[in-house]
Design a protein around this motif. Structure first.
Motif, short mmCIF file in Angstrom:
data_model
loop_
_atom_site.label_atom_id
_atom_site.label_comp_id
_atom_site.label_asym_id
_atom_site.label_seq_id
_atom_site.Cartn_x
_atom_site.Cartn_y
_atom_site.Cartn_z
N UNK A 102 -8.78 7.77 -31.05
CA UNK A 102 -8.31 7.14 -29.82
C UNK A 102 -7.92 8.16 -28.77
N UNK A 103 -8.21 7.83 -27.52
CA UNK A 103 -7.84 8.67 -26.39
C UNK A 103 -7.27 7.84 -25.27
N UNK A 104 -6.35 8.42 -24.50
CA UNK A 104 -5.69 7.71 -23.41
C UNK A 104 -5.70 8.58 -22.17
N UNK A 105 -5.75 7.93 -21.02
CA UNK A 105 -5.74 8.68 -19.77
C UNK A 105 -5.09 7.89 -18.66
N UNK A 106 -4.70 8.61 -17.62
CA UNK A 106 -4.08 7.95 -16.48
C UNK A 106 -4.35 8.73 -15.20
N UNK A 107 -4.36 8.02 -14.09
CA UNK A 107 -4.54 8.62 -12.77
C UNK A 107 -3.42 8.10 -11.89
N UNK A 108 -2.66 9.01 -11.28
CA UNK A 108 -1.49 8.65 -10.48
C UNK A 108 -1.69 9.18 -9.07
N UNK A 109 -1.43 8.32 -8.09
CA UNK A 109 -1.50 8.71 -6.68
C UNK A 109 -0.18 8.37 -6.02
N UNK A 110 0.50 9.40 -5.50
CA UNK A 110 1.81 9.22 -4.88
C UNK A 110 1.65 8.71 -3.45
N UNK A 111 2.71 8.20 -2.83
CA UNK A 111 2.60 7.69 -1.46
C UNK A 111 2.18 8.73 -0.44
N UNK B 63 0.81 -1.21 0.00
CA UNK B 63 0.00 0.00 0.00
C UNK B 63 0.85 1.26 0.00
N UNK B 64 2.04 1.20 0.57
CA UNK B 64 2.94 2.35 0.54
C UNK B 64 3.70 2.32 -0.79
N UNK B 65 3.03 2.79 -1.83
CA UNK B 65 3.58 2.70 -3.17
C UNK B 65 2.98 3.81 -4.02
N UNK B 66 3.57 4.00 -5.18
CA UNK B 66 2.98 4.88 -6.19
C UNK B 66 1.99 4.06 -7.00
N UNK B 67 0.70 4.46 -6.93
CA UNK B 67 -0.35 3.74 -7.62
C UNK B 67 -0.73 4.51 -8.88
N UNK B 68 -0.90 3.77 -9.97
CA UNK B 68 -1.30 4.41 -11.23
C UNK B 68 -2.37 3.54 -11.89
#
Length: 422
Positions: free
Chosen positions: A310-319, A292-297
């Motif tokens: 075409x379209x692309x997306x991303x969601x990033x959550x830092x620790x 859980x203590x990680x960078x989640x994407x």
């Protein structure tokens, strides 16, 4: 050593010139084989004259390994029957004979009480019947004359009647639409366009690429080929897309890959027919088992109808709890697979350029099983620029393999619930 199915094409302004060059080729092959301690079988060798003039094929022969080989009306090469005019009439008749028993097998699967459903019959027809007709079809079907293509059309219409139960009086277009089968003529155009794209993706020095790029003025309007039919299909589509080249391997297979773990499962697989809530709970339980203590994407990509915009997306959550969203275009002409790969590339590049948590693992979640299956074969097996770019980004986020004692994990479970949770 053993060699088989060796073929050579010898051309000339006259039949005598072509025959002389064919004899030279046969002599050269025989000498090379003798030096290499192999034997050429002259009795099994075939000769075919390709000419619009029937008299060119009369009494033509060459000598191969001491045996006299006379020109034939047809020649069998890797399962394809070639004829003198390259109209492929004998080959179409041979394909018809090959599919007749398969159609009988398809009929035996239509029992009212125990037979297959229409959807299942369609799958069998496309794989078992059409598969036999389309052996190497991208090479020979675009050159086949309409009358010979009609021989194959009859077999596909018969398969459509088996699938639907329609009578012979049913109009052809309605029959094929009801059965969900594409006519052979339509398949000819599709296969030619696809084969032309594959040929133009090869390196410029490749012989097939040179044939695909060549501009030749045809002497006869009735003679076509995969290059001509493929170009016509491209122009009919209204857009000629740039062809992404096939890349040669740039990474040695023995070089150690970045510390990446691909996980295509979600732990305990829910039973077939499980509800959306059950699948969501299984996915959440699997994700909770990861660090859980990680960078989640989380990444996702899509295209209209699977082929456009075409379209692309991303969601990033830092620790530390901060998050970032990103979006990127994937191309006017774009498949869903390509959009998913663009999403992975853009998200990984952003993480690699902005992360301040070198010691924390990175967990990247995507619902594209196809993308992960292609990437997990390793950097040495990637053959497209986009796939190569994704692996370069993987190396970037793993600090070229210096993320000591940590793992970069990509997770996919094939269910959209995982993307929704992001």
């Amino acid at each position: 050593m053993y060699a088989d199915d060796t073929a050579t094409l010898c051309a000339g302004a006259s039949i005598e010139t072509a025959r002389h060059r064919a004899q030279q080729a046969a002599d050269t092959l025989t000498r090379w084989a003798r030096t290499s301690k192999m034997v050429v079988s002259g009795e099994k060798t075939q000769v075919l004259v390709l000419s619009q003039w029937p008299k060119d094929a009369v009494d033509l022969s060459i000598r191969v390994a001491g045996a006299r080989v006379e020109a034939r009306e047809t020649l069998n090469l890797l399962g394809v029957t070639l004829d003198r005019l390259l109209h492929f009439g004998p080959h179409c008749k041979r394909m018809r004979q090959r599919t007749r028993p398969r159609l009988q097998h398809l009929r035996r699967l239509t029992g009212r009480d125990w037979g297959l459903e229409e959807r299942q019959l369609r799958i069998v027809a496309n794989g078992y019947v059409r598969g036999a007709l389309e052996h190497a079809a991208a090479a020979w079907l675009p050159a086949a004359s309409p009358s010979h293509v009609e021989v194959l059309e009859r077999e596909m219409r018969e398969a459509a009647r088996v699938i639907t139960g329609c009578t012979r009086s049913t109009p052809t277009e309605a029959l094929m639409a009801e059965a969900g089968l594409a006519p052979v003529t339509a398949r000819k155009t599709t296969l030619a366009a696809r084969f032309l794209a594959k040929a133009r993706a090869l390196p410029e020095e490749d012989p097939l690429r040179r044939v695909a790029d060549a501009t030749v003025n045809p002497r006869l309007k009735a003679v076509t080929g995969w290059r001509t039919v493929g170009l016509e299909a491209w122009h009919m589509a209204g857009v000629v897309a740039p062809i992404e080249p096939v890349l040669p391997p740039s990474v040695a297979p023995w070089e150690e890959a970045p510390p990446v773990v691909f996980d295509l499962g979600i732990g305990a697989t829910p039973p077939s027919g499980a509800s959306a809530e059950t699948r969501r709970q299984a996915a959440a339980l699997h994700l909770a088992s990861l660090p859980q203590c990680a960078t989640w994407a989380w990444t996702d990509g899509s295209a209209t109808g699977g082929v456009l915009d075409g379209g692309a997306g991303g969601y990033i959550e830092w620790p530390d709890g901060e998050s970032h969203e990103l979006r990127a275009p994937a191309g006017k002409l774009c498949s869903s697979y390509r959009a998913e790969m663009v999403a992975l590339r853009e998200t990984l590049n952003y993480i690699g350029n902005h992360t301040d948590h070198e010691k924390d693992p990175i967990i990247l979640c995507t619902d594209s099983q196809a993308a992960l299956s292609a990437l997990r074969s390793g950097p040495a097996e990637q053959r497209t620029q986009l796939n190569r770019a994704v692996w370069d980004a993987l190396a970037l986020v793993s600090d070229n393999g210096e993320r000591q004692g940590q793992e970069l994990i990509e997770v996919s479970n094939g269910h959209p619930e995982v993307a929704e949770m992001g």
